[in-house]
Design a protein around this motif. Structure first.
Motif, mmCIF file in Angstrom:
data_model
loop_
_atom_site.group_PDB
_atom_site.id
_atom_site.type_symbol
_atom_site.label_atom_id
_atom_site.label_comp_id
_atom_site.label_asym_id
_atom_site.label_seq_id
_atom_site.Cartn_x
_atom_site.Cartn_y
_atom_site.Cartn_z
ATOM 1 N N ASP A 1 5.096 11.551 4.381
ATOM 2 C CA ASP A 1 5.199 12.248 5.670
ATOM 3 C C ASP A 1 3.951 13.066 6.000
ATOM 4 N N ASP A 2 2.990 13.152 5.088
ATOM 5 C CA ASP A 2 1.720 13.830 5.419
ATOM 6 C C ASP A 2 0.587 12.840 5.678
ATOM 7 N N ALA B 1 0.859 -1.186 0.000
ATOM 8 C CA ALA B 1 0.000 0.000 0.000
ATOM 9 C C ALA B 1 0.894 1.235 0.000
ATOM 10 N N GLN B 2 0.568 2.177 -0.847
ATOM 11 C CA GLN B 2 1.319 3.440 -0.986
ATOM 12 C C GLN B 2 0.347 4.560 -0.576
ATOM 13 N N VAL B 3 0.577 5.147 0.609
ATOM 14 C CA VAL B 3 -0.455 5.993 1.224
ATOM 15 C C VAL B 3 0.005 7.433 1.427
ATOM 16 N N GLN B 4 -0.787 8.375 0.902
ATOM 17 C CA GLN B 4 -0.557 9.795 1.188
ATOM 18 C C GLN B 4 -1.841 10.422 1.745
ATOM 19 N N GLY B 5 -1.706 11.516 2.468
ATOM 20 C CA GLY B 5 -2.868 12.242 2.982
ATOM 21 C C GLY B 5 -3.682 11.399 3.952
ATOM 22 N N LYS B 6 -4.990 11.652 3.947
ATOM 23 C CA LYS B 6 -5.836 10.978 4.937
ATOM 24 C C LYS B 6 -6.289 9.597 4.465
ATOM 25 N N CYS B 7 -6.306 8.693 5.418
ATOM 26 C CA CYS B 7 -6.795 7.329 5.197
ATOM 27 C C CYS B 7 -7.734 7.069 6.373
ATOM 28 N N ILE B 8 -9.036 7.205 6.109
ATOM 29 C CA ILE B 8 -10.011 7.226 7.202
ATOM 30 C C ILE B 8 -10.899 5.981 7.173
ATOM 31 N N SER B 9 -11.071 5.373 8.321
ATOM 32 C CA SER B 9 -12.001 4.237 8.553
ATOM 33 C C SER B 9 -11.952 3.203 7.426
ATOM 34 N N GLY B 10 -12.928 3.197 6.504
ATOM 35 C CA GLY B 10 -12.927 2.199 5.436
ATOM 36 C C GLY B 10 -11.608 2.168 4.668
ATOM 37 N N GLY B 11 -10.881 3.280 4.635
ATOM 38 C CA GLY B 11 -9.563 3.326 3.977
ATOM 39 C C GLY B 11 -8.595 2.341 4.613
ATOM 40 N N LEU B 12 -8.739 2.129 5.924
ATOM 41 C CA LEU B 12 -7.865 1.182 6.624
ATOM 42 C C LEU B 12 -8.077 -0.236 6.108
ATOM 43 N N MET B 13 -9.301 -0.519 5.646
ATOM 44 C CA MET B 13 -9.609 -1.875 5.179
ATOM 45 C C MET B 13 -9.032 -2.153 3.795
ATOM 46 N N LEU B 14 -8.463 -1.121 3.162
ATOM 47 C CA LEU B 14 -7.728 -1.330 1.908
ATOM 48 C C LEU B 14 -6.234 -1.485 2.195
ATOM 49 N N VAL B 15 -5.714 -0.713 3.164
ATOM 50 C CA VAL B 15 -4.255 -0.761 3.390
ATOM 51 C C VAL B 15 -3.849 -1.896 4.331
ATOM 52 N N TRP B 16 -4.656 -2.187 5.336
ATOM 53 C CA TRP B 16 -4.263 -3.244 6.282
ATOM 54 C C TRP B 16 -4.132 -4.619 5.628
ATOM 55 N N PRO B 17 -4.966 -4.994 4.662
ATOM 56 C CA PRO B 17 -4.767 -6.309 4.047
ATOM 57 C C PRO B 17 -3.469 -6.411 3.233
ATOM 58 N N CYS B 18 -2.842 -5.281 2.906
ATOM 59 C CA CYS B 18 -1.587 -5.334 2.130
ATOM 60 C C CYS B 18 -0.444 -5.822 3.022
ATOM 61 N N PRO C 1 9.300 11.374 2.269
ATOM 62 C CA PRO C 1 8.696 12.639 1.822
ATOM 63 C C PRO C 1 7.690 12.388 0.704
ATOM 64 N N LEU C 2 6.631 13.190 0.698
ATOM 65 C CA LEU C 2 5.538 12.984 -0.269
ATOM 66 C C LEU C 2 6.046 12.911 -1.713
ATOM 67 N N ASP C 3 7.008 13.784 -2.062
ATOM 68 C CA ASP C 3 7.459 13.800 -3.461
ATOM 69 C C ASP C 3 8.321 12.589 -3.832
#
Ligand code: ZN
Length: 279
Positions: free
Chosen positions: A144-145, A120-137, A200-202
């Motif tokens: 950094d944001d 999972a490659q994550v930037q910005g906010k990852c809220i509630s249901g978003g966790l159910m996409l990244v945690w299975p990875c 870093p984000l970039d």
């Protein structure tokens, strides 16, 4: 082929699937979830692919479930389901549980068991249901944001349906995350072991792709066996049965809210999240 995703092959042996519903900060409607499932299946079935990156376009990874989807149960009938539970149109708790068992618990658990490394490659906010996409990875790379939160307790619920919190953060931080709905930064998630690297984000995309390339250079069968071995260790510790219990309690929460408010969540949730502010 996909309307809510972009499917690319940025390097030999590497597929990158990017969520692409910018108008809703990548909120997950039924279409996005099934397209994501199809994209994972396509990458899994392709023997030339060793590593799958799950990324997101825009400033934020995902705002969670799309609560504005007009008729999610009718929409669900359009797709070929992955589970056998069915009964999505049934009245009361039966229909609600069926939908969540298929779309949330069912899909996330299925993706957790994809027999190829996923990042999972994550930037910005990852809220509630978003966790159910990244945690299975298997691996999580955060910019950094990046900010992670589960705000469902404020809405009278137990936490998201794929209840990874204690396994991802440890029991104490899991409870704090649930009790407060506070954001966890990428740096804190890294310290707790939920995130592999914070960059870093970039540099997020190039760092993740470089990592994927290095993994893709290894023998795929050995990668599959290594993944399966670590997953088996978590399941031997009780992960799967604990998640089943949490899912049952989650359904009790929905039923309670239906009895009190005629809605699956407590409508005072938004108000509670606004006050009192942290600090
Ligand atoms: Zn739910």
């Amino acid at each position: 082929m996909f309307e809510t995703l972009i499917y690319e092959t940025p390097a030999t042996g590497v597929v990158r699937i990017s969520l692409n519903r910018l108008e809703s900060r990548n909120a997950q409607n039924t279409q996005l979830l099934y397209e994501l499932n199809d994209a994972f299946d396509r990458a899994t079935a392709d023997d030339s692919v060793s590593v799958i990156i799950l990324a997101a376009k825009g400033a934020h990874f995902s705002s969670g479930h799309d609560l504005r989807e007009p008729d999610p149960i009718a929409n669900l009938d359009k797709y070929e389901t992955v589970g056998t539970w069915c009964g999505f149109g049934c009245a009361g708790a039966e229909g609600w549980m069926a939908r969540e068992k298929e779309l949330y618990q069912g899909l996330s658990e299925r993706w957790r068991n994809i027999p190829k490394p996923t990042i999972a490659q994550v930037q910005g906010k990852c809220i509630s249901g978003g966790l159910m996409l990244v945690w299975p990875c298997d691996l999580i790379i955060a910019s950094d944001d990046a900010l992670f939160s589960d705000n469902t307790v404020a809405m009278g619920m137990t936490g998201v349906e794929y209840f990874g919190h204690p396994w991802e953060l440890g029991p104490r931080k899991a409870k704090e995350m649930l009790f407060t709905a506070d954001f966890i930064t990428g740096a804190e998630a890294h310290r707790l072991g939920m995130v592999n690297h914070v960059v870093p984000l970039d540099q997020l995309e190039t760092f993740t792709l470089d990592l994927a390339r290095r993994i893709a250079a290894k023998p795929l069968f050995a990668l599959k066996l290594a993944k399966e071995s670590v997953n088996a260790a978590e399941d031997a510790q009780g992960r799967h049965s604990a998640m089943q219990t949490a899912f049952a309690l989650h359904q009790l929460g929905h039923s309670h809210n239906m009895q009190l408010f005629g809605l699956p969540i407590d409508p005072r949730g938004a108000e509670r999240l606004l006050s009192p502010k942290k600090g």
